[in-house]
Design an enzyme around this catalytic site. Sequence first.
Site: not given
Length: 403
Positions: A2-3, A54, A180
């Site tokens: 999760p971002e 985040k 990422n």
Amino acid sequence: MPEGPELHLGSLYVNKMCAGVVFTGPVRKSEVSKSPDVPFTCEAYRITASSRGKEVKLTLTPMKSDDLKQRSKADQAMDVVFRFGMSGYFRFTSEDELPKHSHLRFYSKETPCRVLSFVDTRRFGSWQANGTWQPDRGPCIMFEYESFRKNVVTHLSDRAFDRPICEVLLNQKYFNGIGNYLRAEILFRLNIPPFVPARSVLEGLESEDLCENEKPLKTEIKDEKASDRVKTVKEETGDLLRLCHTVPLEVVNQGGKGYDPKKEDYSEFKAWLQCYYVDGMKSLRDHNGRTMWFNGDPGPMAPKDLKSPKAKKRAKKTEDHDYTDKKKGAKGGSKSTPKKKVVKQETKTAKKEIEKSEEMVSPQTKKRPAARGRKTSSAEPAAVVLVAGPEKRSGRVTRQSSK
């Protein structure tokens, strides 16, 4: 993993599912979780959510009561700040359908009861009762764009920007919400090699976005690697900082159709990806051990080891994050190694028995090489029975003496 977009979608999910729902009682934690307890209990309260980069914050607000005694005893509102780690998300289900890895639960005041759960399979996520946004995290890339842009431009002298741009993009002090897959997509769209100095990419950018009011053009591009289908792609306008803002919003605009843990249907999200885990793209492990996906030249600051890290990465995940019983079984199975010692011990015992048996025969027989398992000459056929036992050995000595 999760971002920023996934955490914001998680907050929208909580606000949608918990709208009008009254919760009651204490907040319960699973027995296996090592995160702290949430010391909150209330006869009736509501839950709302918000996100920043985040992090997601749940606000537990007690409902007002006409009873003065109850109102005086009612707990004050509490903020619980969540960080999702690698696999965290929220689910709202019936009590009978609790997810397996539900580690923090909020129970509704109704029959049958429903539960809002924080689910985290790998248990890398965390929460903080009476928490606040972490002060060392920068402004949100999506919803605090002006502050985010100013924070980066005014701190380019920081030593953090000596590193490659792909690594700096994961620094939450400046790029709160980038992860990422987002860094791969952003750099790919701008055709920026991932391992070039970050300062060289960001120098010269203004704290004010001059392209903010410009509308991106739309062009049709033929994707040969996707069955020659035609898809509409926005032509990128603006600089790196602007795409750090607009690309995550594209994921948010997909809503529940893309990265939705409830439906587990990632087809639209995968179709949206242009670089991350896409066939034909290259991958390298950066200096922090994170896999970077890119196309073309990696840049002058690329690690010396240019081998693909995919195989090692999968092995590492399995080893470090497997909390199933299979791992325990593997540990138990490692005890089978002493079998090798048993075999060696048996071999040594057999050798000792042979040596003792050699001492029991005459000196003439002991000189013969047959006791070592060597081939005998045709004139000594009886030598092969040396290890057969004392009785046969004695018979063989008798025959020799008769000669």
